[in-house]
Write a protein that holds these residues in place. Structure first.
Motif, PDB file in Angstrom:
ATOM      1  N   ASN A   1     -48.448 -10.943 -38.244  1.00 55.92           N
ATOM      2  CA  ASN A   1     -48.815 -10.656 -36.864  1.00 55.92           C
ATOM      3  C   ASN A   1     -49.568 -11.862 -36.322  1.00 55.92           C
ATOM      4  O   ASN A   1     -50.482 -12.363 -36.946  1.00 55.92           O
ATOM      5  CB  ASN A   1     -49.694  -9.400 -36.839  1.00 55.92           C
ATOM      6  CG  ASN A   1     -50.024  -8.959 -35.434  1.00 55.92           C
ATOM      7  OD1 ASN A   1     -49.798  -9.698 -34.476  1.00 55.92           O
ATOM      8  ND2 ASN A   1     -50.543  -7.768 -35.323  1.00 55.92           N
ATOM      9  N   VAL A   2     -49.187 -12.318 -35.116  1.00 60.26           N
ATOM     10  CA  VAL A   2     -49.794 -13.523 -34.562  1.00 60.26           C
ATOM     11  C   VAL A   2     -51.227 -13.280 -34.121  1.00 60.26           C
ATOM     12  O   VAL A   2     -51.993 -14.196 -33.922  1.00 60.26           O
ATOM     13  CB  VAL A   2     -48.933 -14.082 -33.401  1.00 60.26           C
ATOM     14  CG1 VAL A   2     -49.574 -15.270 -32.752  1.00 60.26           C
ATOM     15  CG2 VAL A   2     -47.560 -14.459 -33.914  1.00 60.26           C
ATOM     16  N   SER A   3     -51.651 -12.024 -33.996  1.00 64.61           N
ATOM     17  CA  SER A   3     -53.062 -11.798 -33.681  1.00 64.61           C
ATOM     18  C   SER A   3     -53.878 -12.294 -34.854  1.00 64.61           C
ATOM     19  O   SER A   3     -53.542 -12.053 -36.006  1.00 64.61           O
ATOM     20  CB  SER A   3     -53.321 -10.316 -33.415  1.00 64.61           C
ATOM     21  OG  SER A   3     -53.080  -9.565 -34.563  1.00 64.61           O
ATOM     22  N   GLN A   4     -54.930 -13.004 -34.568  1.00 63.13           N
ATOM     23  CA  GLN A   4     -55.676 -13.694 -35.609  1.00 63.13           C
ATOM     24  C   GLN A   4     -56.657 -12.775 -36.305  1.00 63.13           C
ATOM     25  O   GLN A   4     -57.159 -11.824 -35.733  1.00 63.13           O
ATOM     26  CB  GLN A   4     -56.446 -14.851 -34.993  1.00 63.13           C
ATOM     27  CG  GLN A   4     -55.544 -15.845 -34.335  1.00 63.13           C
ATOM     28  CD  GLN A   4     -56.328 -16.801 -33.487  1.00 63.13           C
ATOM     29  OE1 GLN A   4     -57.445 -16.534 -33.108  1.00 63.13           O
ATOM     30  NE2 GLN A   4     -55.726 -17.918 -33.185  1.00 63.13           N
ATOM     31  N   ALA A   5     -56.905 -13.114 -37.558  1.00 62.40           N
ATOM     32  CA  ALA A   5     -57.939 -12.417 -38.306  1.00 62.40           C
ATOM     33  C   ALA A   5     -59.279 -12.732 -37.665  1.00 62.40           C
ATOM     34  O   ALA A   5     -59.457 -13.786 -37.064  1.00 62.40           O
ATOM     35  CB  ALA A   5     -57.913 -12.875 -39.760  1.00 62.40           C
ATOM     36  N   LYS A   6     -60.212 -11.809 -37.805  1.00 64.78           N
ATOM     37  CA  LYS A   6     -61.525 -12.016 -37.195  1.00 64.78           C
ATOM     38  C   LYS A   6     -62.136 -13.328 -37.706  1.00 64.78           C
ATOM     39  O   LYS A   6     -62.210 -13.571 -38.893  1.00 64.78           O
ATOM     40  CB  LYS A   6     -62.429 -10.835 -37.547  1.00 64.78           C
ATOM     41  CG  LYS A   6     -63.731 -10.856 -36.795  1.00 64.78           C
ATOM     42  CD  LYS A   6     -64.453  -9.545 -36.961  1.00 64.78           C
ATOM     43  CE  LYS A   6     -65.728  -9.604 -36.174  1.00 64.78           C
ATOM     44  NZ  LYS A   6     -65.810  -8.599 -35.166  1.00 64.78           N
ATOM     45  N   GLY A   7     -62.554 -14.172 -36.787  1.00 62.93           N
ATOM     46  CA  GLY A   7     -63.186 -15.437 -37.153  1.00 62.93           C
ATOM     47  C   GLY A   7     -62.204 -16.580 -37.362  1.00 62.93           C
ATOM     48  O   GLY A   7     -62.605 -17.725 -37.427  1.00 62.93           O
ATOM     49  N   ALA A   8     -60.895 -16.287 -37.459  1.00 64.61           N
ATOM     50  CA  ALA A   8     -59.917 -17.358 -37.656  1.00 64.61           C
ATOM     51  C   ALA A   8     -59.638 -18.037 -36.324  1.00 64.61           C
ATOM     52  O   ALA A   8     -59.567 -17.397 -35.292  1.00 64.61           O
ATOM     53  CB  ALA A   8     -58.625 -16.792 -38.234  1.00 64.61           C
ATOM     54  N   GLU A   9     -59.510 -19.360 -36.365  1.00 70.00           N
ATOM     55  CA  GLU A   9     -59.214 -20.127 -35.163  1.00 70.00           C
ATOM     56  C   GLU A   9     -57.914 -20.876 -35.374  1.00 70.00           C
ATOM     57  O   GLU A   9     -57.615 -21.324 -36.477  1.00 70.00           O
ATOM     58  CB  GLU A   9     -60.335 -21.127 -34.888  1.00 70.00           C
ATOM     59  CG  GLU A   9     -61.628 -20.501 -34.473  1.00 70.00           C
ATOM     60  CD  GLU A   9     -62.678 -21.543 -34.111  1.00 70.00           C
ATOM     61  OE1 GLU A   9     -62.306 -22.691 -33.815  1.00 70.00           O
ATOM     62  OE2 GLU A   9     -63.863 -21.189 -34.120  1.00 70.00           O
ATOM     63  N   PRO A  10     -57.136 -21.053 -34.299  1.00 71.67           N
ATOM     64  CA  PRO A  10     -55.912 -21.841 -34.430  1.00 71.67           C
ATOM     65  C   PRO A  10     -56.232 -23.274 -34.859  1.00 71.67           C
ATOM     66  O   PRO A  10     -57.302 -23.793 -34.566  1.00 71.67           O
ATOM     67  CB  PRO A  10     -55.328 -21.823 -33.021  1.00 71.67           C
ATOM     68  CG  PRO A  10     -55.985 -20.704 -32.319  1.00 71.67           C
ATOM     69  CD  PRO A  10     -57.326 -20.530 -32.957  1.00 71.67           C
ATOM     70  N   VAL A  11     -55.278 -23.890 -35.538  1.00 71.41           N
ATOM     71  CA  VAL A  11     -55.438 -25.248 -36.043  1.00 71.41           C
ATOM     72  C   VAL A  11     -54.212 -26.054 -35.630  1.00 71.41           C
ATOM     73  O   VAL A  11     -53.091 -25.559 -35.713  1.00 71.41           O
ATOM     74  CB  VAL A  11     -55.539 -25.240 -37.586  1.00 71.41           C
ATOM     75  CG1 VAL A  11     -55.639 -26.642 -38.144  1.00 71.41           C
ATOM     76  CG2 VAL A  11     -56.695 -24.398 -38.056  1.00 71.41           C
ATOM     77  N   ALA A  12     -54.434 -27.281 -35.165  1.00 72.09           N
ATOM     78  CA  ALA A  12     -53.330 -28.196 -34.844  1.00 72.09           C
ATOM     79  C   ALA A  12     -53.429 -29.397 -35.775  1.00 72.09           C
ATOM     80  O   ALA A  12     -54.510 -29.912 -36.021  1.00 72.09           O
ATOM     81  CB  ALA A  12     -53.399 -28.644 -33.390  1.00 72.09           C
TER      82      ALA A  12
END
Length: 192
Positions: free
Chosen positions: A3-14
Motif C-alpha cells: 500500500n502506497v500509504s506510508q508507515a507512521k514516521g516513514a518519509e519518501p526518499v529520492a
C-alpha cells in the motif's frame, strides 16, 4: 504490492544515480533502461522514476536516474533485489566506472551543477532563494498564458493545469537556466 500509504514516521526518499555510458552504447543503454524501468516500477515501495538524459548536442554521455521510494526501507530493499543486481550486470559492459549514487532531499534535485560531483550541492538557503527567484515570475506568467485556454474550466481543473504548467516550466526551463546563471554564487568559492 505494498500500500502506497506510508508507515507512521516513514518519509519518501529520492535517489539520484549517475551513469556514464560508453561511447557508441547509448542506444543499447536507452533500450535496456526503458525495459528496466518498465519492469522495476512494479517493485514494492516505488513512487516513480525520472531520467535526465545528456543535453542534445553535447559531448556528455552522463545519465541521471532519479528514483523515488516510499521509505528508506523500500529503497534498501530495491537496491538489494535480484532485479536490481541483474540490471547492474546487464549494463556493466555498456557503462564506464561505478555508478555515483546520492540521496536527494527537497530542492537538491534541481541544483545538480554541470560538471560537478553529485555530492556537491549549494547551501539550502541559497537553493530556497534561487527557487523563489524562479517560481515568482513563473507563477505569474503561466496563469496569464493559460487563461485563454482554460478560462472556462472549473476552478479545480484550472488550478491543476496552472500547477502542472509551473512545474514543467520550472523543471525544464527556468531552474536549469537559473542554476547555470547563478553557479558561481550557489557554490562557495573554494568549490567553484
Amino acid at each position: 504490492m505494498e500500500n502506497v500509504s506510508q508507515a507512521k514516521g516513514a518519509e519518501p526518499v529520492a535517489v539520484l544515480t549517475l551513469r556514464t555510458v560508453k561511447r557508441g552504447n547509448e542506444e543499447k543503454f536507452e533500450a535496456a533502461l526503458h525495459d528496466f524501468i518498465s519492469e522495476s516500477l512494479h517493485s514494492e515501495g516505488q513512487l516513480g522514476v525520472h531520467v535526465i538524459r545528456p543535453p542534445t548536442g553535447s559531448d556528455s554521455r552522463e545519465y541521471g536516474i532519479v528514483r523515488r521510494f516510499i521509505s528508506r526501507e523500500a529503497r534498501d530493499n530495491f537496491y538489494r533485489s535480484e532485479l536490481f543486481k541483474k540490471w547492474e550486470e546487464k549494463i556493466a559492459p555498456m557503462t564506464e566506472g561505478s555508478p555515483v549514487r546520492q540521496e536527494l532531499t527537497g530542492l537538491e534535485a534541481w541544483f545538480s551543477l554541470p560538471g560537478r560531483e553529485a555530492t556537491v550541492t549549494p547551501p539550502r538557503w541559497k537553493m530556497a532563494l534561487a527557487t523563489v527567484v524562479g517560481v515568482y515570475p513563473t507563477s505569474m506568467l503561466v496563469p496569464w498564458l493559460l487563461q485563454p485556454l482554460i478560462g472556462k474550466l472549473p476552478p479545480l481543473l484550472q488550478a491543476f493545469f496552472i500547477a502542472a504548467g509551473i512545474v514543467v516550466i520550472l523543471t525544464w526551463a527556468v531552474m536549469p537556466l537559473l542554476v547555470k546563471l547563478l553557479e558561481r554564487w550557489l557554490l562557495p568559492r573554494e568549490e567553484a
